[in-house]
Design an enzyme around this catalytic site. Structure first.
Site, PDB file in Angstrom:
ATOM      1  N   ASP A   1       0.840  -1.202   0.000  1.00 27.33           N
ATOM      2  CA  ASP A   1       0.000   0.000   0.000  1.00 27.33           C
ATOM      3  C   ASP A   1       0.874   1.251   0.000  1.00 27.33           C
ATOM      4  O   ASP A   1       2.062   1.210  -0.349  1.00 27.33           O
ATOM      5  CB  ASP A   1      -0.965  -0.069   1.205  1.00 27.33           C
ATOM      6  CG  ASP A   1      -2.268   0.669   0.974  1.00 27.33           C
ATOM      7  OD1 ASP A   1      -2.276   1.906   1.114  1.00 27.33           O
ATOM      8  OD2 ASP A   1      -3.279   0.025   0.636  1.00 27.33           O
ATOM      9  N   ASP A   2       0.295   2.342   0.416  1.00 26.57           N
ATOM     10  CA  ASP A   2       0.941   3.653   0.409  1.00 26.57           C
ATOM     11  C   ASP A   2       2.310   3.613   1.113  1.00 26.57           C
ATOM     12  O   ASP A   2       2.489   2.901   2.098  1.00 26.57           O
ATOM     13  CB  ASP A   2      -0.003   4.613   1.146  1.00 26.57           C
ATOM     14  CG  ASP A   2       0.332   6.057   0.912  1.00 26.57           C
ATOM     15  OD1 ASP A   2       1.363   6.331   0.282  1.00 26.57           O
ATOM     16  OD2 ASP A   2      -0.448   6.911   1.367  1.00 26.57           O
TER      17      ASP A   2
ATOM     18  N   ARG B   1      -6.217  16.486   2.807  1.00 25.38           N
ATOM     19  CA  ARG B   1      -5.202  15.476   3.125  1.00 25.38           C
ATOM     20  C   ARG B   1      -3.824  15.901   2.597  1.00 25.38           C
ATOM     21  O   ARG B   1      -3.093  15.118   1.993  1.00 25.38           O
ATOM     22  CB  ARG B   1      -5.581  14.102   2.542  1.00 25.38           C
ATOM     23  CG  ARG B   1      -5.024  12.952   3.384  1.00 25.38           C
ATOM     24  CD  ARG B   1      -4.926  11.645   2.617  1.00 25.38           C
ATOM     25  NE  ARG B   1      -4.596  10.550   3.507  1.00 25.38           N
ATOM     26  CZ  ARG B   1      -4.110   9.394   3.110  1.00 25.38           C
ATOM     27  NH1 ARG B   1      -3.879   9.143   1.843  1.00 25.38           N
ATOM     28  NH2 ARG B   1      -3.834   8.450   3.967  1.00 25.38           N
TER      29      ARG B   1
ATOM     30  N   LYS C   1      -4.108  -0.950  -6.604  1.00 22.23           N
ATOM     31  CA  LYS C   1      -5.155  -0.310  -5.789  1.00 22.23           C
ATOM     32  C   LYS C   1      -5.105   1.174  -6.137  1.00 22.23           C
ATOM     33  O   LYS C   1      -4.116   1.853  -5.855  1.00 22.23           O
ATOM     34  CB  LYS C   1      -4.872  -0.527  -4.302  1.00 22.23           C
ATOM     35  CG  LYS C   1      -5.872   0.167  -3.382  1.00 22.23           C
ATOM     36  CD  LYS C   1      -5.575  -0.193  -1.926  1.00 22.23           C
ATOM     37  CE  LYS C   1      -6.401   0.633  -0.960  1.00 22.23           C
ATOM     38  NZ  LYS C   1      -6.002   0.394   0.435  1.00 22.23           N
ATOM     39  N   TRP C   2      -6.148   1.650  -6.780  1.00 19.92           N
ATOM     40  CA  TRP C   2      -6.211   3.026  -7.286  1.00 19.92           C
ATOM     41  C   TRP C   2      -7.019   3.847  -6.298  1.00 19.92           C
ATOM     42  O   TRP C   2      -8.232   3.736  -6.246  1.00 19.92           O
ATOM     43  CB  TRP C   2      -6.864   3.012  -8.660  1.00 19.92           C
ATOM     44  CG  TRP C   2      -7.027   4.330  -9.351  1.00 19.92           C
ATOM     45  CD1 TRP C   2      -7.434   5.513  -8.822  1.00 19.92           C
ATOM     46  CD2 TRP C   2      -6.808   4.579 -10.747  1.00 19.92           C
ATOM     47  NE1 TRP C   2      -7.491   6.481  -9.786  1.00 19.92           N
ATOM     48  CE2 TRP C   2      -7.109   5.938 -10.974  1.00 19.92           C
ATOM     49  CE3 TRP C   2      -6.396   3.784 -11.815  1.00 19.92           C
ATOM     50  CZ2 TRP C   2      -7.024   6.518 -12.245  1.00 19.92           C
ATOM     51  CZ3 TRP C   2      -6.314   4.359 -13.068  1.00 19.92           C
ATOM     52  CH2 TRP C   2      -6.616   5.721 -13.283  1.00 19.92           C
ATOM     53  N   ASP C   3      -6.315   4.669  -5.543  1.00 23.26           N
ATOM     54  CA  ASP C   3      -6.954   5.424  -4.470  1.00 23.26           C
ATOM     55  C   ASP C   3      -7.276   6.843  -4.927  1.00 23.26           C
ATOM     56  O   ASP C   3      -6.751   7.332  -5.937  1.00 23.26           O
ATOM     57  CB  ASP C   3      -5.989   5.450  -3.266  1.00 23.26           C
ATOM     58  CG  ASP C   3      -6.711   5.514  -1.940  1.00 23.26           C
ATOM     59  OD1 ASP C   3      -7.882   5.913  -1.919  1.00 23.26           O
ATOM     60  OD2 ASP C   3      -6.085   5.172  -0.917  1.00 23.26           O
ATOM     61  N   MET C   4      -8.102   7.530  -4.171  1.00 26.58           N
ATOM     62  CA  MET C   4      -8.477   8.925  -4.472  1.00 26.58           C
ATOM     63  C   MET C   4      -8.976   9.517  -3.162  1.00 26.58           C
ATOM     64  O   MET C   4     -10.057   9.197  -2.716  1.00 26.58           O
ATOM     65  CB  MET C   4      -9.581   8.925  -5.528  1.00 26.58           C
ATOM     66  CG  MET C   4      -9.813  10.233  -6.217  1.00 26.58           C
ATOM     67  SD  MET C   4     -10.794  11.397  -5.272  1.00 26.58           S
ATOM     68  CE  MET C   4     -12.390  10.613  -5.254  1.00 26.58           C
ATOM     69  N   ASN C   5      -8.118  10.348  -2.542  1.00 27.36           N
ATOM     70  CA  ASN C   5      -8.381  10.696  -1.151  1.00 27.36           C
ATOM     71  C   ASN C   5      -8.818  12.125  -0.885  1.00 27.36           C
ATOM     72  O   ASN C   5      -8.725  12.584   0.257  1.00 27.36           O
ATOM     73  CB  ASN C   5      -7.145  10.381  -0.299  1.00 27.36           C
ATOM     74  CG  ASN C   5      -7.017   8.882  -0.058  1.00 27.36           C
ATOM     75  OD1 ASN C   5      -7.982   8.237   0.321  1.00 27.36           O
ATOM     76  ND2 ASN C   5      -5.845   8.332  -0.311  1.00 27.36           N
TER      77      ASN C   5
ATOM     78  N   CYS D   1     -10.568   2.671  -4.970  1.00 26.23           N
ATOM     79  CA  CYS D   1     -10.634   3.051  -3.561  1.00 26.23           C
ATOM     80  C   CYS D   1     -10.718   4.566  -3.529  1.00 26.23           C
ATOM     81  O   CYS D   1     -10.194   5.246  -4.419  1.00 26.23           O
ATOM     82  CB  CYS D   1      -9.358   2.569  -2.860  1.00 26.23           C
ATOM     83  SG  CYS D   1      -9.199   3.118  -1.157  1.00 26.23           S
TER      84      CYS D   1
ATOM     85  N   ASP E   1     -12.813   2.299   4.729  1.00 30.53           N
ATOM     86  CA  ASP E   1     -11.611   2.252   5.569  1.00 30.53           C
ATOM     87  C   ASP E   1     -11.919   1.681   6.941  1.00 30.53           C
ATOM     88  O   ASP E   1     -11.019   1.369   7.704  1.00 30.53           O
ATOM     89  CB  ASP E   1     -11.035   3.668   5.752  1.00 30.53           C
ATOM     90  CG  ASP E   1     -10.122   4.058   4.602  1.00 30.53           C
ATOM     91  OD1 ASP E   1      -9.783   3.183   3.785  1.00 30.53           O
ATOM     92  OD2 ASP E   1      -9.758   5.245   4.527  1.00 30.53           O
TER      93      ASP E   1
END
Ligand code: GLA
Length: 753
Positions: free
Chosen positions: A367-368, A444, A477-481, A527, A549
């Site tokens: 992950d990140d 963020r 895992k394509w995130d967007m926060n 995500c 989450d």
């Protein structure tokens, strides 16, 4: 043919074994809606269903029709400025400042199959015989705006896909200020409106209210579909339950700003519509240009909410999700996030991966935190340079090591974002979403990259292509926060700024599409701080989505239950995490965490090295043994965690010979009530062996031979129920697993030959 045109009565009958949908061309040539409900015997006309009543205060369409006003008839695609004073589906600003539109029937086409929606996610067919599509073309003569209403009737699904194409065939530019994907006028209003609301960590909570006069809606203007309100709504009758009764589903295949609304008028009819949110929307359509709305998928059922959900599950699982992962068993994954957050190096990662591999995990997800500089979330996004200080040998070496352990390798990205102190931002400050002359908002610690720009999309494609390299990465895992504020693109002229939000999401779709074409073997999981962009649009690109989450198993009961109203459990990312839980500090038994997570795209998200080696091995073995049943079976909600202390759900194989049941007790009670769980979807006359997984601890490899089992007919299990009263209810021979809060029972059922 599921679409028939009766030319004498100018009526279209769209039908399949599940519903009929009737459209009639009204006296003025606009399409009227006659019926959407259970299948009707076809006939030449259904004119009795068309009511043209003279109403007080009505304005007639023209002097030639003295009792015909669009305001009191049911319409297919109402437009602004006409005699219909309800909410409209289409509004267009014209060069003279006017906005009235009167599109009339021009022609129609009935074609086998289903055309693609260019640049947009949509359901599809593999054979032309799977569906027929009606394209109803209307023309507004003064502007030359051509409106093509598309209806796809699936032969095997209780679903109707709708979208609209707008083409400027005139000589002057037009601006679309509202272009809904569908409108559906129903003759009654005695419905309940069920929406799925929430927020971070509490996504998709079902909320039910009676439809009342006026407008009821769900929407997002955040630039993503959002955790607050999902682009899915159910209209149900009061008496409709999970197992019986009528319901209509409205689902938008879209990931950006949306609006879904119902309007009850003074004659107690209900107008439903949905599409891109009109707030701030304005799309310039020059002569010769076309605009396609996102797709909406309507569904109809008489078999209750489970029936409606199963329509969406089957359609979305098989004809929205694409690529090789659609039909392949999803790998059991281990994600590093809650194990290490950003505090790791190669040694830690490889030792975690080795344990995961030993226990039977099939996909290791980093992950990140793997890129430079990224030790917290204040920096690092945008450059996508591997941190070789943390990760010796970079991604290539790491992925080689993971592959050598026999696992797939996955990587986290947040492509749409940039940190202020990155090289990318230094070199391209104009690439972020911001309104000139204003301080850009930060969320963020990051800015949103302007994906409406091709140069931004190209940059991201190249960076990701390099890292994903040939065969190095098997999962993303394509995130967007963060959500979008100050919507504005430096690359668009002022009169096109209303296009920004939609162009942004088209850019996201386009980047996904290019990466999928380049790396067809990669499994994508979407995500957005958990479930902030969990929608059918995303499922077209990413077959699974990180649901929330919040990994607490008891909270997950509600989140996954709510999510299942529209989305197949194979798309619902759900992981076993550590206790005390990182979001709620709750301690839940490991077998319950497993029993909840297995009803989803299953994995782990904890330092698996620390404890319970045998338990993990057993769980993973068991899951693999039953995963195709879980992934492809029919899911039923049995008992709602929103309504009481006991929750339950089950999955039944399509041939009804196998099933898995999960039942969950939230809080322990002294001298607790008797319990029965009424099952569903079984063959009434089949004799099922019922195995309690925990008590019999069957080895995952053993099929058909169980230590402890009960034989029951399907009708008894469905009508009388499976007795699940646990030992805390007074029995002295107490079983440890039944004790305390947050317990879980799992049963496997197999029909005897
Ligand atoms: C988001 C995701 C998490 C995790 C973190 C990493 O919050 O939802 O699962 O990937 O980002 O920063």
């Amino acid at each position: 043919m599921p679409v028939i045109f009766h030319s004498a009565s100018r009526t279209f009958h769209l039908f399949n074994p599940f519903y009929s949908y009737l459209i009639k061309l009204l006296p003025d040539g606009s399409p009227g809606q006659l019926y959407f409900g259970p299948p009707l015997t076809d006939r030449e006309d259904f004119d009795r269903l068309l009511e043209l009543r003279n109403r007080p205060l009505q304005v007639n369409c023209s002097p030639q029709w003295d009792c015909f006003s669009l305001d009191s008839v049911k319409l297919e695609y109402p437009c602004a400025g006409t005699t219909d004073f309800r909410r409209t589906a289409l509004e267009v600003s014209q060069p003279n400042g006017g906005r009235t539109l009167e599109p009339r029937y021009l022609r129609h086409e009935i074609t086998p199959g289903k055309p693609k929606l260019s640049g947009l996610p949509a359901t599809y067919v593999e054979e032309d015989s799977e569906a027929d599509t009606l394209t109803l073309v209307l023309l507004d003569e003064p502007t030359g705006l051509q409106v093509s209403l598309r209806y796809t009737v699936f032969a095997g699904h209780a679903a109707l896909a709708r979208s609209v194409e707008l083409e400027n065939t005139g000589a002057a530019p037009l601006t679309l200020t509202r272009a809904m994907s569908f409108c559906l006028d129903l003759p009654e209003s005695d419905y309940q409106w069920m929406e799925f609301i929430g927020g971070w960590g509490k996504e998709r909570t079902p909320v039910l209210r009676d439809l009342a006069p006026g407008v009821t809606s769900v929407e997002s203007v955040q630039g993503c579909s959002s955790a607050q309100e999902n682009p899915f709504v159910i209209l149900k009758r009061k008496e409709t339950t999970e197992f019986a009764g009528e319901a209509v589903g409205l689902s938008l295949v879209y990931s950006g700003n949306f609006l879904l609304q119902a309007q009850v008028d003074s004659w107690e009819t209900t107008r439903l519509m949905g599409g891109i949110h009109p707030e701030g929307f304005g799309w310039a359509l020059y002569p010769g240009e076309r605009f396609t709305t996102p797709e909406a998928v309507l569904a109809y059922t008489r078999s209750g909410l489970n029936g409606l959900s199963q329509t969406y599950h089957t359609l979305y699982r098989s004809r929205l999700v694409r690529g090789e992962w659609r039909d392949k068993p999803r790998p059991v994954l281990l994600n590093s996030w809650e194990a290490f957050y950003m505090d790791f190096d190669s040694k830690k990662i490889l030792s975690l991966a080795q344990s995961a591999a030993d226990f039977g995990v099939e996909l290791f997800v980093l992950d990140d935190g793997w890129f430079f500089p990224r030790n917290d979330d204040t920096q690092g996004l945008g450059d996508w340079v591997v941190d070789c200080g943390k990760l010796y040998g970079g991604i290539r070496y790491l992925s080689g090591q993971i592959h050598a352990m026999g696992m797939l390798f996955g990587l986290w990205f947040e492509p749409e974002m940039v940190s202020p102190n990155s090289r990318l931002y230094e070199n391209h400050p104009d690439w972020i979403v911001q309104t000139p002359g204003r301080q850009p908002g930060i969320g963020r610690n990051q800015y949103v990259l302007d994906l409406s720009r091709k140069d931004v999309e190209n940059y991201l494609f190249e960076r990701m292509e390099q890292i994903l390299g040939p065969g190095m990465v098997d999962y993303v895992k394509w995130d967007m926060n963060r959500c979008i504020t100050q919507p504005y693109s430096g690359a668009l002229p002022p009169h096109r700024q209303g296009e920004f939000y939609h162009r942004y999401i088209l850019g996201v779709y386009s980047l996904y599409e290019r990466l999928i074409a380049r790396f067809p073997h990669i499994l994508f999981e979407s995500c957005a701080s958990g479930g902030n962009r969990f929608d059918p649009g995303m499922l077209y690109y990413a077959p699974q989505a990180w649901c929330s989450d919040n990994t607490d198993a008891i909270a997950r009961l509600q989140i996954q239950y709510g999510t299942s109203y529209c989305y197949p459990i194979s798309s619902i990312g759900s992981h076993v995490s550590v206790c005390p839980n990182h979001q709620l500090s709750r301690t839940t038994p490991l077998y319950t965490r497993f029993g909840v997570a297995m009803f989803g795209a299953f994995g782990y998200e904890l330092d698996i090295r620390k404890v319970e080696e045998l338990e993990y091995k057993w769980q993973i073995g068991l899951f693999k043994h039953y995963r195709s049943l879980l992934q492809f079976g029919d899911f039923y909600r049995l008992k709602s965690p929103f309504e009481g202390n006991i929750a339950g759900w089950m999955v039944v194989s399509r041939d009804k010979t196998k099933a898995i049941v999960g039942e969950y007790k939230i809080l322990a009670q002294a001298n607790a009530p008797y319990r029965r769980l009424k099952l569903a979807g079984l063959k009434p006359d089949a004799l099922y062996s019922v195995v309690d997984f925990w008590n019999s601890r069957i080895p995952a490899s053993a099929s058909g031979k169980f230590n402890q089992r009960l034989d029951c007919y399907g009708d008894e299990l469905m009508q009388a129920g499976l007795v699940t009263t646990d030992n805390s209810s007074g029995n002295t021979s107490q079983t440890e697993l039944d004790q305390g809060d947050f317990t879980c029972k799992l049963f496997y059922l197999e029909a005897q030959p």
